[in-house]
Design an enzyme around this catalytic site. Sequence first.
Site, short mmCIF file in Angstrom:
data_model
loop_
_atom_site.label_atom_id
_atom_site.label_comp_id
_atom_site.label_asym_id
_atom_site.label_seq_id
_atom_site.Cartn_x
_atom_site.Cartn_y
_atom_site.Cartn_z
N TYR A 123 0.85 -1.20 0.00
CA TYR A 123 0.00 0.00 0.00
C TYR A 123 0.88 1.24 0.00
O TYR A 123 1.87 1.30 0.73
CB TYR A 123 -0.90 0.02 1.25
CG TYR A 123 -2.36 0.00 0.87
CD1 TYR A 123 -2.88 1.00 0.06
CD2 TYR A 123 -3.20 -1.01 1.31
CE1 TYR A 123 -4.21 0.97 -0.31
CE2 TYR A 123 -4.53 -1.04 0.94
CZ TYR A 123 -5.03 -0.04 0.12
OH TYR A 123 -6.34 -0.06 -0.25
N GLU B 197 -0.50 4.85 -0.52
CA GLU B 197 -1.28 6.08 -0.79
C GLU B 197 -0.39 7.30 -0.64
O GLU B 197 0.40 7.40 0.31
CB GLU B 197 -2.47 6.17 0.18
CG GLU B 197 -3.61 5.28 -0.27
CD GLU B 197 -4.81 5.35 0.66
OE1 GLU B 197 -4.81 6.15 1.61
OE2 GLU B 197 -5.76 4.58 0.43
N ASP C 138 -6.07 13.92 -25.17
CA ASP C 138 -6.07 12.51 -24.76
C ASP C 138 -5.44 11.73 -25.91
O ASP C 138 -6.05 11.51 -26.95
CB ASP C 138 -7.52 12.06 -24.52
CG ASP C 138 -7.62 10.57 -24.22
OD1 ASP C 138 -6.60 9.85 -24.34
OD2 ASP C 138 -8.73 10.11 -23.88
N THR D 266 -3.44 6.25 -22.10
CA THR D 266 -3.30 4.94 -21.50
C THR D 266 -1.87 4.48 -21.77
O THR D 266 -1.15 5.10 -22.55
CB THR D 266 -4.27 3.92 -22.14
OG1 THR D 266 -4.12 4.00 -23.55
CG2 THR D 266 -5.70 4.21 -21.76
N LYS E 188 -1.75 0.68 -25.09
CA LYS E 188 -2.06 0.60 -26.53
C LYS E 188 -0.74 0.68 -27.30
O LYS E 188 0.04 -0.27 -27.26
CB LYS E 188 -3.05 1.70 -26.91
CG LYS E 188 -4.40 1.57 -26.16
CD LYS E 188 -5.41 2.59 -26.59
CE LYS E 188 -6.75 2.37 -25.89
NZ LYS E 188 -6.93 3.16 -24.67
N ARG F 29 -1.80 -2.36 -18.56
CA ARG F 29 -3.03 -1.58 -18.60
C ARG F 29 -2.96 -0.48 -17.55
O ARG F 29 -2.67 -0.75 -16.38
CB ARG F 29 -4.25 -2.46 -18.29
CG ARG F 29 -4.39 -3.67 -19.17
CD ARG F 29 -5.77 -4.26 -19.07
NE ARG F 29 -6.71 -3.40 -19.75
CZ ARG F 29 -6.85 -3.36 -21.08
NH1 ARG F 29 -6.12 -4.13 -21.85
NH2 ARG F 29 -7.72 -2.56 -21.63
N1 DSN Z 1 -12.26 1.33 -25.51
C1 DSN Z 1 -10.91 1.74 -25.81
C2 DSN Z 1 -10.60 1.54 -27.25
O1 DSN Z 1 -10.79 0.43 -27.68
O2 DSN Z 1 -10.19 2.45 -27.95
C3 DSN Z 1 -10.71 3.10 -25.39
O3 DSN Z 1 -11.03 3.18 -24.05
#
Ligand code: DSN
Length: 412
Positions: free
Chosen positions: A53, A55, A199, A225, A228, A234
């Site tokens: 933990y 925080e 974003d 994110t 990707k 993730r």
């Molecule tokens: N749902 C994701 C995507 O596939 O682009 C984005 O959050």
Amino acid sequence: MKYSEIKKEDIEVYKLIKKEEKRQKDNIELIASENFVSDAVLQAQGSILTNKYAEGYPGKRYYGGCEYVDQIETIAIERLKKLFNVNYANVQPHSGSQANMAAIRSVCNHNDVILGMSLDAGGHLTHGYKLSFSGTDYIAYSYGVNSETGLIDYDEVLRIAREVKPKLIICGASAYPRAISFKKFKEIADDVGAYLLADVAHIAGLIVTGYHESPVGYADIITSTTHKTLRGPRGGIILTNNEELAKKINKTLFPGCQGGPLEHVIAAKAVAFKEDLSEDFKNYIHQVVLNCKAFAEEFKKLGYKLITNGTDNHLLLIDVKTSLNMTGKQAEDKLALVNITCNKNSIPNDTEKPMQSSGIRLGTAAMTSKGFKEEDFVLLAQIMDKVLKCQNKKDLKQYKRAIINMAHKYCK
Ligand code: DSN
């Protein structure tokens, strides 16, 4: 991977993990938001750091025993700052959505006006969709794309911005195959006195390797994110060059939106960021882009209608309704029968509901990680064309065999 301890402890879950492992091996993965991480990233995420933990932030925690996770989180932050060339980075968001929640809350109060790209034009749930916090906590307006070209019409965005006077403009998309001009968005934001949030979840890997314009210097806040095109675990990240905003973002994320950070995931982010800084990663992203162009060109040769007529990045969007008179769901389901995984996707001005939709979204990041080159994607487009047009289920068997062979082509 062996997963021998899971096998001993929990045979039910073990069997399902092995099935998913086989699925990932035997399928051609075209979901534009997925990728295959390295074993190093996997090991970091599966490490004992999950027990801790922490925080707070490095050096300012609410728990003892944080001396090592402090160092790991600091490494992740420093690598991320270097990767994007920014002054402040937060690596704690559990996901892209939570990164966006904290980013928006850092500059907006409840019922402030925000303006983002509409979901059916390629935006994201958290950019103001009515069922998302972003659509319920704020007064959300949206811009779309030109219905002829499928491209963002910056003059139209400016017109809407002048009309609705947003406190925040969000740019970035989940299903937009073309380059986004952060410079133009900044001009629009300045014109109406709005903050600009970029974003870059989908195109982050392209940005850090120079294959897409960077929002740094234009956007007040950048979110992404990490799983990707950055090919990490993730999770989410938030970046800024503004010291005051950085302080607000940190407070808004913790304790505002989240509790304890996932230090095992943060360690995996650190490992991924090290990989992302390498020359190998730059070559990988170059290949992702080359592959996507080859894929798009082949579909065009085969007579398919592509939204925007092509691609500048790692994804393409096919209008299967116009091309084949089928819905996105029907196309997704048919391709699944031969081990090709993709997702149905709304297209601009879609007449179908999102669960049916008129398009499919295809990305090249995951299969490029497996070693695919342009010729593989050309062949894949030709097989997909035959599968989508195939009227006899029996004939699909031969295509499934061909796809499994392709999926195994570069496996060690
Ligand atoms: N749902 C994701 C995507 O596939 O682009 C984005 O959050």
